[in-house]
Design a protein around this motif. Structure first.
Motif, PDB file in Angstrom:
ATOM      1  N   LEU A 285      10.052  87.813   2.408  1.00 30.83           N
ATOM      2  CA  LEU A 285      10.287  88.981   3.254  1.00 30.83           C
ATOM      3  C   LEU A 285       9.266  90.057   2.913  1.00 30.83           C
ATOM      4  CD1 LEU A 285      14.185  89.269   2.849  1.00 30.83           C
ATOM      5  CD2 LEU A 285      12.926  88.096   4.667  1.00 30.83           C
TER       6      LEU A 285
ATOM      7  N   LYS B 209      14.537  95.070   3.638  1.00 40.57           N
ATOM      8  CA  LYS B 209      14.329  93.724   3.097  1.00 40.57           C
ATOM      9  C   LYS B 209      15.410  93.352   2.090  1.00 40.57           C
ATOM     10  CE  LYS B 209      10.278  94.768   1.581  1.00 40.57           C
ATOM     11  NZ  LYS B 209      10.381  96.178   2.025  1.00 40.57           N
TER      12      LYS B 209
ATOM     13  N   VAL C 176       9.710  92.047   8.146  1.00 35.55           N
ATOM     14  CA  VAL C 176      10.911  92.840   8.390  1.00 35.55           C
ATOM     15  C   VAL C 176      10.463  94.226   8.849  1.00 35.55           C
ATOM     16  CG1 VAL C 176      13.068  93.726   7.431  1.00 35.55           C
ATOM     17  CG2 VAL C 176      12.140  91.549   6.600  1.00 35.55           C
TER      18      VAL C 176
ATOM     19  N   ASN D  83      14.704  94.830  12.409  1.00 37.08           N
ATOM     20  CA  ASN D  83      15.916  95.247  11.714  1.00 37.08           C
ATOM     21  C   ASN D  83      16.427  96.614  12.172  1.00 37.08           C
ATOM     22  OD1 ASN D  83      17.988  94.959   9.842  1.00 37.08           O
ATOM     23  ND2 ASN D  83      16.788  95.839   8.168  1.00 37.08           N
TER      24      ASN D  83
END
Length: 338
Positions: free
Chosen positions: A164, A172, A244, A279
């Motif tokens: 990540l 993350k 991410v 995200n």
């Protein structure tokens, strides 16, 4: 436990024992003869991978690894005892460099992998081996050879199937926590993660993959800004990169920054298979999240998955995509049947 991924250590293998000069006169050997035995082998310094370790911390407190010398030969044709090897456990992903030459001495990845880092010296020969028809009482023996010694540099690169990456506070660590049993530190300020974390994501009882959380990158990380340059190397062993991105913090610009830093550090990493986890979608409307996801797909050419790691929303499709991509990569490396 502190995460230490670099160490400098002095290794010194043992010297071989010297051969002996001795003579033996027995009842049925009235004139006797040479009976000096060989010296024993010096101990070697050997590294072995232990999957239960995840840091090089021990080497900060043990910077010298020295094996014992072999025992010298004795009379009555007795050989000296060889010294025991010094066997040191290291975590998976440890690379050992010779400090002077920069040469890689060992790349230890799989549990049980071993490498001799410093070879012990050979024992010397006793005078029993130098007798001949013309030299019946040789007073000759050879010394044991010196063991190898060198300064080494150890570098740990985490062994994970997926990594990540993203800007600080992209989520993350929260995502790693949501997907695995790992419990990295989570807070609302930048650079909460000061060291890589690794967790195992279970797909079923029989299938899983490892996932690493790399500390946040900032622009200029490859030049040493922030924490990125210290930890970018941990991406080297990951087969798949998961970007991410924070949906509320210009994800397109964030992707360009992170990918640019990875490419500047190692161009090969930028070409590695990748996915995007968009995200914090709980902070915007569903329509806005889907719109941004479509823009990112078009711009990056990668699969984009709107998720909320904090609310555990949209994680199943991301897990399935990671597992599917890894499986496809495995299939490409399976040789065709003859």
């Amino acid at each position: 436990m502190r995460f230490i991924d670099e160490a400098r250590v002095f290794v010194h293998a043992g010297k071989g024992g010297d051969g002996a000069i001795a003579f033996l006169r027995e009842k049925f050997r009235p004139f006797g003869g040479p009976a000096g035995g060989n010296g024993g082998r010096g101990g070697s310094v050997i590294f072995i991978v232990d999957e239960g370790l995840s840091t090089l911390l021990d080497f900060k407190y043990q910077p010298r690894l020295i094996a014992k010398d072999g025992e010298g030969g004795r009379g009555k044709e007795q050989y000296g005892h060889g010294a025991e090897d010094v066997v040191i456990r290291v975590p998976p992903g440890t690379i050992v460099f010779d400090e002077d030459s920069g040469k890689i001495l060992a790349d230890l990845v799989m549990p049980g992998d071993t490498a001799t880092i410093a070879q012990g010296g050979e024992g010397g020969r006793g005078n029993m081996h130098f007798a001949s028809s013309t030299r019946r009482s040789p007073k000759i023996a050879t010394p044991g050879t010196a063991g190898e010694q060198r300064w080494i540099r150890m570098e740990l690169r985490l062994v994970a199937e997926a990594g990540l990456v993203g800007l600080p506070n992209a989520g993350k660590s929260t995502l790693l926590t949501a997907l695995s049993a790992a419990r990295p530190k989570i807070a609302s300020y930048p650079f909460t993660t000061l060291a890589p974390n690794i967790g195992r994501v279970a797909i079923s009882d029989e299938e899983s993959f490892t996932l690493a959380d790399i500390p946040g990158l900032i622009e200029g990380a490859h030049r040493g800004l922030g924490l990125g340059i210290r930890f970018l190397r941990h991406l080297a062993r990951t087969r798949l990169i998961v970007y991410v991105l924070d949906v509320a913090e210009n994800p397109e610009a964030a992707f360009d920054t992170v990918r640019g830093e990875i490419s500047a550090f190692d161009p090969a990493l930028a070409d590695r298979p990748a996915l995007v986890a968009l995200n914090k979608t709980d902070l915007v409307s569903r329509d806005e999240a889907n719109k941004l996801a479509r823009k990112l797909r078009k711009r990056t050419g990668l699969e984009v998955f709107p998720i909320s790691a904090d609310k555990a929303e949209g994680l199943a499709p991301l897990i399935e995509a990671i597992a599917r991509t890894l499986h496809q990569m495995d299939q490409r490396h399976v040789p065709a049947e003859l």
